[in-house]
Design an enzyme around this catalytic site. Structure first.
Site, mmCIF file in Angstrom:
data_model
loop_
_atom_site.group_PDB
_atom_site.id
_atom_site.type_symbol
_atom_site.label_atom_id
_atom_site.label_comp_id
_atom_site.label_asym_id
_atom_site.label_seq_id
_atom_site.Cartn_x
_atom_site.Cartn_y
_atom_site.Cartn_z
ATOM 1 N N HIS A 161 0.961 -1.191 0.310
ATOM 2 C CA HIS A 161 -0.321 -0.270 -0.241
ATOM 3 C C HIS A 161 1.206 1.138 -0.017
ATOM 4 C CE1 HIS A 161 -3.171 2.198 1.321
ATOM 5 N NE2 HIS A 161 -3.901 1.942 0.749
ATOM 6 N N GLU A 196 -7.663 -5.066 -0.418
ATOM 7 C CA GLU A 196 -8.367 -5.572 -1.470
ATOM 8 C C GLU A 196 -8.138 -7.757 -1.166
ATOM 9 O OE1 GLU A 196 -10.008 -4.568 -2.714
ATOM 10 O OE2 GLU A 196 -8.439 -2.562 -4.533
HETATM 11 C C1 LIG Z 1 -0.538 -0.857 -3.937
HETATM 12 C C2 LIG Z 1 0.900 -0.620 -4.784
HETATM 13 C C3 LIG Z 1 0.556 -0.018 -6.080
HETATM 14 C C4 LIG Z 1 1.520 0.735 -3.860
HETATM 15 O O1 LIG Z 1 2.327 0.673 -4.294
HETATM 16 P P1 LIG Z 1 3.713 2.125 -4.170
HETATM 17 O O2 LIG Z 1 3.172 2.519 -3.348
HETATM 18 O O3 LIG Z 1 3.581 3.025 -5.256
HETATM 19 O O4 LIG Z 1 5.072 1.267 -4.594
HETATM 20 P P2 LIG Z 1 5.833 1.422 -5.361
HETATM 21 O O5 LIG Z 1 5.839 1.289 -6.622
HETATM 22 O O6 LIG Z 1 7.245 1.645 -5.601
HETATM 23 O O7 LIG Z 1 6.526 -0.884 -4.635
HETATM 24 C C5 LIG Z 1 8.028 -0.179 -3.751
HETATM 25 C C6 LIG Z 1 8.602 -1.727 -3.908
HETATM 26 O O8 LIG Z 1 7.594 -2.641 -3.345
HETATM 27 C C7 LIG Z 1 7.077 -3.410 -4.596
HETATM 28 N N1 LIG Z 1 5.673 -4.274 -4.187
HETATM 29 C C8 LIG Z 1 4.726 -3.012 -4.081
HETATM 30 N N2 LIG Z 1 3.362 -4.066 -3.552
HETATM 31 C C9 LIG Z 1 4.277 -4.956 -4.318
HETATM 32 C C10 LIG Z 1 3.313 -6.180 -4.479
HETATM 33 N N3 LIG Z 1 1.848 -6.050 -3.750
HETATM 34 N N4 LIG Z 1 4.177 -7.585 -4.712
HETATM 35 C C11 LIG Z 1 5.559 -7.361 -5.109
HETATM 36 N N5 LIG Z 1 5.748 -6.527 -4.889
HETATM 37 C C12 LIG Z 1 5.449 -5.464 -4.592
HETATM 38 C C13 LIG Z 1 7.364 -2.793 -5.774
HETATM 39 O O9 LIG Z 1 8.083 -4.141 -7.012
HETATM 40 C C14 LIG Z 1 8.856 -2.223 -5.187
HETATM 41 O O10 LIG Z 1 9.489 -3.364 -5.344
HETATM 42 P P3 LIG Z 1 11.489 -2.827 -6.077
HETATM 43 O O11 LIG Z 1 11.804 -0.953 -5.103
HETATM 44 O O12 LIG Z 1 12.160 -3.704 -6.108
HETATM 45 O O13 LIG Z 1 11.062 -2.452 -6.646
HETATM 46 C C15 LIG Z 1 1.086 -1.761 -4.628
HETATM 47 O O14 LIG Z 1 1.602 -2.201 -3.586
HETATM 48 C C16 LIG Z 1 0.625 -2.472 -5.680
HETATM 49 O O15 LIG Z 1 1.068 -2.586 -6.894
HETATM 50 N N6 LIG Z 1 -0.406 -3.640 -5.479
HETATM 51 C C17 LIG Z 1 -0.575 -5.003 -6.299
HETATM 52 C C18 LIG Z 1 -1.798 -4.306 -5.829
HETATM 53 C C19 LIG Z 1 -2.223 -4.289 -4.673
HETATM 54 O O16 LIG Z 1 -3.020 -4.580 -4.386
HETATM 55 N N7 LIG Z 1 -3.536 -3.041 -5.098
HETATM 56 C C20 LIG Z 1 -4.702 -2.580 -4.121
HETATM 57 C C21 LIG Z 1 -4.175 -1.651 -2.906
HETATM 58 S S1 LIG Z 1 -5.323 -0.813 -2.107
#
Ligand SMILES: CC(C)(COP(=O)(O)OP(=O)(O)OC[C@H]1O[C@@H](n2cnc3c(N)ncnc32)[C@H](O)[C@@H]1OP(=O)(O)O)[C@@H](O)C(=O)NCCC(=O)NCCS
Length: 517
Positions: free
Chosen positions: A402, A455
């Site tokens: 998140h 989720e």
């Molecule tokens: C929710 C979300 C978009 C937040 O993303 P964010 O704050 O932009 O985080 P980032 O995209 O900068 O990710 C940071 C790191 O954690 C990793 N990461 C984040 N969520 C991850 C997940 N669900 N699975 C695996 N790795 C994950 C990224 O790959 C990244 O790794 P890196 O530093 O090696 O590149 C992200 O956690 C995600 O895509 N989750 C899965 C989708 C989901 O459940 N969405 C519902 C949200 S309520």
């Protein structure tokens, strides 16, 4: 004032800490500590022995305690506080303190000098100061994805990601989901107060007739659905909200008064579940079902979807999910709704834009994917290799991570409880896979602090209550629209066009325009 201070002057924790600190004794009862926090309107209290801090008790601990069903008149602070908390010295530079706190994930930290408690400093205070930089540096300082950037003031609610706590107005959203109806919380979001019994009845009576789709729009639905038989229901919802706004003659928010805008908002929130269920039924060759004014929001939603009045525990479970997803800070769809409203556009335009933002898998599109993931894993034995392979490939585990929460998402904690209450074949396996996924993420993505988000269990709960997967994200939209509309009303009431800047990084201009060759 901060803005008047010289950028050269180093600010220390002592400059911004709060004092005197609200304290309790480790032997105080939890009920006394909760009353102290309420009375002083603070998010944490420090437990002291003489003047020495021995623990810290936060709102998050209170939420955990309440969820445990413990007796607040018997349990004592020392059982629930974080013992031997880290502290910071008063002379530490604010920016250094901010960096260290955010690294550890603390929300409040006691300020200690010579073993004595002299103040308390919150992450929020530090963040506000640490982010104030000379203007010429700003373009380089804005984090990607606007992470942590404060773009407005709101009294609708907030998320405290490091603590795992969020609230609507002044109430914990989880407490509201445990003890109130969806209509009560809708009233809170729009009117600013929880309703009395009489107000609850009056509000329900006001909402009931607004659930119906106006006849000319209803007549157009089969044609709209025919054009997108396989389109996600959320995409069709965008179209129907546009039709509704056009049919009802919604005018630009800039040109209507607050009462009219509120009426438009009530109308849209009331009719969204009817649209969604009608679209779903038409896409499956079924006749839409008229709303039942006798049924509350969630029960009516399930009824319009299936044609059967749902079992009370299913209706309540869906209602709790809906309450818990009404609002959540400046998430992407809420921000979208506010940006569109800031242009003075009508309410339907803002809601349509927000639906678009919500539809993305990184925002609202994950619950069905989380359930797909559980299906793909299938057995506990398969969990670890499957999860490892997915993360190694660079895939994201749906239902984890998140932007704001760097600890348990309180919605997932609550929904796990709801899932356990409902029971069913999936729940135990889901809990085991959840634990494995957190382990795998901690190992393969160290330091990212990735935990279960809303989720993961949302999918389990909705599935158990008979909602088909393609309706998971639409169901999320049917409650989040209340939050969007509360934000639209707030934005319109005190509007300034939201128009940020970008840093240009292309070839240096101006270059002469070449003749065509
Ligand atoms: C929710 C979300 C978009 C937040 O993303 P964010 O704050 O932009 O985080 P980032 O995209 O900068 O990710 C940071 C790191 O954690 C990793 N990461 C984040 N969520 C991850 C997940 N669900 N699975 C695996 N790795 C994950 C990224 O790959 C990244 O790794 P890196 O530093 O090696 O590149 C992200 O956690 C995600 O895509 N989750 C899965 C989708 C989901 O459940 N969405 C519902 C949200 S309520």
């Amino acid at each position: 004032m901060m803005a008047e201070s010289s950028p050269d002057k180093t600010r220390t924790v002592a400059d911004i800490m709060s004092r005197p600190v609200v304290t309790v004794s480790p032997d105080d009862k939890m009920a006394e500590a909760a009353a102290t926090m309420r009375e002083h309107r603070v998010g944490s209290v420090v437990a002291v022995d003489q003047l020495r801090p021995v623990g810290i008790l936060t709102e998050r601990d209170l939420v955990r305690f309440t969820a445990s069903g413990g007796d607040a008149g018997a349990a004592v602070v020392s059982e629930w506080m974080t013992a031997a908390p880290d502290s910071v010295g008063p002379d530490v530079d604010v920016v250094a303190a901010f960096a260290s706190l955010s690294e550890h994930g603390y929300r409040h930290i006691p300020v200690v000098e010579a073993d004595e408690l002299v103040g308390i400093v919150s992450m929020r205070d530090l963040m506000r100061i640490a982010q104030i930089q000379p203007a010429e540096n700003l373009a380089h300082e804005i984090p990607r994805g606007l992470e942590g950037v404060v773009v407005a003031e709101t009294d609708i609610g907030d998320v405290r990601g490091l603590e795992g706590f969020y609230h609507y107005r002044q109430y914990s959203a989880v407490d509201l989901a445990e003890s109130r109806t969806l209509e009560d919380v809708w009233h809170l979001m729009f009117e600013g107060t929880l309703p009395s019994l009489a107000e609850r009845a009056e509000f329900a009576a006001r909402v009931a007739p607004l659930r119906a789709i106006p006849a000319p729009v209803a007549a157009a639905l089969p044609e709209v659905a025919r054009l997108g038989t396989d389109a996600p229901p959320l995409d069709m919802l965008r179209t129907t909200i546009s039709l509704l706004g056009a049919h009802l003659g919604f005018r630009p928010s800039l040109d209507v008064d607050a009462a009219q805008l509120r009426q438009d908002a009530m109308r849209v929130c009331a009719v969204v579940p009817t649209f969604l269920t009608a679209i779903h039924r038409i896409q499956h060759g079924l006749e839409p079902i008229e709303p039942d004014p006798e049924l509350a929001y969630a029960a009516n939603y399930l009824y319009m979807l299936t044609g059967t009045v749902p079992e009370p525990d299913h209706a309540r479970a869906v209602e709790q999910y809906l309450i818990s997803t009404i609002d959540h800070g400046f998430n992407a769809s809420t921000f979208t709704a506010r940006v569109i409203t800031s242009t003075g556009a009508d309410l339907a335009a803002a809601v349509v834009g927000a639906i678009g933002a919500l539809s993305g898998p990184l925002h609202g599109g994950a619950p069905s994917r989380a359930l797909d993931m559980l299906d793909a894993i299938g057995t506990l034995d398969n969990a670890e290799p499957w999860l490892r392979a997915a993360v190694d490939r660079g895939d994201r585990l749906m239902g984890f991570g998140h932007r704001v929460y760097k600890t348990d998402d309180p919605r997932s904690v609550m929904l796990r409880g709801v899932a356990e209450r409902l029971g069913g074949p999936n729940v135990e396996l889901a809990e085991q896979i959840e634990a494995k996924a957190i382990e795998v993420l901690a190992e393969l993505k160290p330091g990212r602090r990735l935990y279960t988000n809303v989720e993961f269990y949302a999918g389990i709960v909705m599935d158990r209550c008979g909602l088909p997967r393609e309706m998971f994200t639409p169901t999320f939209a049917s409650s989040r629209v209340i939050g969007w509309c509360a934000h639209i009303l707030e934005q319109a009431a005190d509007n300034r066009l939201i128009r940020p800047s970008a840093q240009y990084v292309g070839p240096p201009p101006p270059q002469s325009v070449p003749p065509i060759s």
